[in-house]
Design a protein around this motif. Structure first.
Motif: not given
Length: 725
Positions: A54, A99, A144, A203
């Motif tokens: 991420y 995302c 994500g 998240t």
């Protein structure tokens, strides 16, 4: 960093050997990233051809060392492929995609508009697998996924509603040995009498060795669950450690709350994500405000560890140090994004630093090990509240450097020159009757103006930092107003509750007491809802949630039905729930009211959205430019004004920033030295997400999720990748 194990590469190497004499070229990554595991990535000392975590890596800096696309050739970028992920609601425009996809050894992993995980060939966009999960709890918009490998196994961790799944990265199938049938329920262990059961994770979690460290999103009402930060074993799903953000007796910070505060208050949760220094074994976890956001009469004190940057031992969860960015928050001034980890040079000395953003437009910068501020921070006095029961904290921390990257108060001099005479007169009249002009003005019965607005300033997309310690942060500067009001009275026992009363108690703060919604469409109007929705569909929405809408699981089915009846013009009522009452407070607020003129533009002077470059070695601003535009205003000769924006930037060693984020549905490449736009291209829907960049089969790609759905923009489901011809 995450990567595929070496044995995944061996078949490709054998193929090279077998085909070499035939002159055929195998389709493999030219620069396989097979030398580094998720346990030992030392910052930017990596090949850099993937986007394995991420925001790019454990430092969350959105940085890539790729240079194929640079300032000299970026204008040649073309669409390389598009992928329709599915699940977009293009009729009501209620779906989004936020995302930031990860890319590992030529495979891209993302999340669809319908909240399903998928894997693609990163060079072509061809789908390899996609989940079809239909658990009862509906997921919020996902930002994500997380990848883990030990060199033998490779797993993708994917949150759907309150569940965290472990998926086989090659097939997308849940791994049976993880939790129960491949998933764990993040609601387990989050208990508080009087709380609801709303828990999700939107998240991605953070990997440290064989642990995945998770934060959660919970309700923001008085009935919120606690925001505990927890680590789970990546193989089994077993809980490894818990850090309680609302301390219990004997724990550090307990005395910053009323006695037994943990029994009565929730939230202080990590919803925005974390960064990790794997070499030192330190995870940096920001937290949001305690619930309820705008009144703290039930939580006198500074309220540790709400609104804090926490440095925790990643192995044990033990607190190493903390810093509180807002004391006793009654303004919903959460830390809005993951921290950034980078190295600065001060007085000839290199210092490993960590920084966090503030919705107010502040940057707090600390020594990563000691927690000592690297620039001065001053405690300043602010006005006290006049709401009965409230005890505001007398001071708030204000960084003296870097200087704020947004304006700090809305006054008459900040009115937009684009206002009509009629609009200007109306805004001035309302402004004179409001509390405005500086940060940290306590809410009162009259309107209080937040500038920047209640959601920033900076957003969850966060900041990018390059290899030289230059930080790039997108932000928005739109005034928002709200006020304290008496909460609708609720009773238990045999008292009858009407659908209208239930609506006012549970829905009015966002959709308005008269159901008018917010002007920009963030909270849609519920007037004449029967023309757009069926009653069963609305009932399901209340039961499962969708997008920004939480599931109203704290209400009984009959109570949800009464709300639906009210929205569809029917009179109905229910007997109040005889169960122990949920936590309630005497006050609510009048909603998140974004202040727009009669044409739909912010009433403040542009820029309404910005991108700012800050030298983190000195704290000095280098440049600031508007981010986004309203084409109809530009056509009239108005310079670009910037727009609301959601999502972050990618910064590359090729001298570029790639960013979408703006409501005009464009993606831009910006010269990172000057802020000048060098290239832009239209997207099928606004890209309210952070791009990723990667290198596969000799080409550098930039990919963005185009989900739209916010700010009255159309929803979409496309991922679009760009590359040089």
């Amino acid at each position: 960093m995450s990567n595929y194990p070496l044995y995944y590469l061996l078949p490709s190497l054998l193929l090279v050997a077998l085909l070499g004499t035939l002159g055929e070229k195998p389709k493999v990554n030219k620069y396989p990233q097979n030398a580094i595991t998720s346990h030992d990535w030392p910052g930017h000392d990596w090949p850099g051809h993937d986007w394995p975590e991420y925001n790019g890596g454990p430092d969350r800096n959105h940085f890539s060392p790729l240079t194929q696309i640079d300032t000299t050739n970026v204008a040649q970028l073309k669409v390389a492929w598009e992928y329709a992920s599915g699940g977009a609601d293009t009729v009501r425009n209620t779906t989004q995609m936020q995302c930031n996809p990860i890319i590992i050894e030529g495979v891209l992993y993302g999340v669809s508009a319908g909240s399903q995980a998928f894997a693609l060939e990163a060079a072509t966009g061809r789908e390899l697998w996609k989940t079809s999960i239909t658990d009862q709890t509906f997921s919020m918009t996902s930002r994500g996924l997380t990848h883990w490998t030990d060199g033998k196994e490779s797993r993708i961790f994917f949150a759907y509603g309150s569940f965290l799944y472990a998926l086989d990265s090659r097939t997308g199938k849940p791994i049976p040995g993880f939790g129960t049938n491949g998933k764990i329920d993040l609601k387990e262990g989050l208990n508080r009498a009087g709380a609801d059961d709303y828990v999700i994770s939107n998240t991605p979690g953070t990997i440290f060795k064989d642990l995945i460290i998770m934060g959660t999103r919970v309700n923001e009402s008085a009935a919120a669950l606690p925001g505990d930060i927890r680590a789970y074993n990546v193989r089994t799903g077993r809980l490894a450690w818990t850090f309680r953000t609302v301390p219990r007796p004997g724990e550090y910070g307990y005395d910053t709350w009323p006695k037994d505060g943990y029994k009565n208050v929730g939230a202080a949760n990590n919803w925005m994500g974390m960064a990790i220094d794997r070499k030192r074994g330190i995870v940096y976890a920001p937290t949001g405000s305690a619930a309820f956001d705008f009144y703290g009469g039930n939580r006198h004190g500074s309220n540790l560890f709400a609104n804090c940057l926490l440095a925790l031992d990643a192995t044990t969860g033990k607190r190493l140090w903390h810093y509180q960015t807002v004391h006793h928050d009654i303004w919903d001034r959460d830390i809005p994004a993951p921290p950034n980890l980078f190295t600065v040079n001060q007085n000839g000395r290199k210092i490993d630093a960590v920084s966090v953003l503030s919705k107010q437009g502040f940057l707090f910068v600390f020594d990563r090990v000691s927690g000592k501020p690297l620039f001065p921070i001053e405690e300043r006095a602010f006005p006290a509240s006049d709401i009965p029961g409230e005890q505001t904290w007398p001071t708030q921390p204000i960084p003296l450097k870097p200087t704020p990257f947004t304006r700090q108060g809305f006054t008459e001099k900040d009115l937009s020159p684009l206002l009509t005479a009629e609009d200007r007169a109306g805004v001035l009249t309302e402004l004179k009757q409001s509390r405005s002009g500086q940060p940290f003005l306590p809410l009162g019965r009259e309107r209080t103006v937040f500038f920047p607005g209640t959601d920033g300033g900076p957003q969850w997309g966060g900041a990018a930092v390059d290899e030289n310690g230059i930080l790039y942060v997108p932000a928005k500067e739109n005034p928002v107003y709200t006020a304290i009001r008496d909460a609708p009275k609720t009773q238990t026992g045999t008292t009858s509750l009407t659908g209208k009363k239930l609506y006012e108690t549970n829905c009015g703060a966002c959709h308005g007491t008269t159901r008018e919604g917010s002007h920009d469409g963030t909270y849609p109007s519920l007037l004449n809802v029967s023309a757009r929705q069926t009653a069963p569909a609305v009932h399901q929405l209340l039961s499962k949630g969708r997008g920004m809408m939480p599931a109203f699981t704290h209400l009984k089915e009959a109570e949800r039905k009464a709300i639906v009846d009210f929205l569809f013009g029917k009179e109905s009522s229910v007997t109040a729930d005889p169960r122990p009452a949920r936590t309630t407070l005497p006050y609510s607020h009048t909603g998140y009211n974004r202040w727009y003129d009669s044409k739909g533009y912010p009433v403040s002077q542009p820029p309404w959205g910005t991108l700012t470059a800050i030298n983190m070695n000195t704290g000095d601003h280098l440049w600031q430019v508007p981010l986004g535009e309203y084409p109809e205003l530009t056509a009239q000769g108005v310079p670009p004004t910037g727009t609301d924006n959601y999502g972050g930037a990618v910064v590359t060693k090729g001298g570029l920033l790639f960013i979408a984020a703006s409501r005009d549905a464009m993606i831009r490449a910006i010269d990172r030295k000057s802020g000048k736009t060098l290239w832009q291209a239209p997207l099928p829907a606004a890209g309210y997400a952070s791009p990723s960049t990667y290198f596969v089969n000799g080409k550098q790609y930039v990919v963005i999720a185009c989900g739209g759905g916010k700010l009255k923009t159309k929803s979409g489901d496309r991922y679009v990748a760009f590359a040089l011809p």
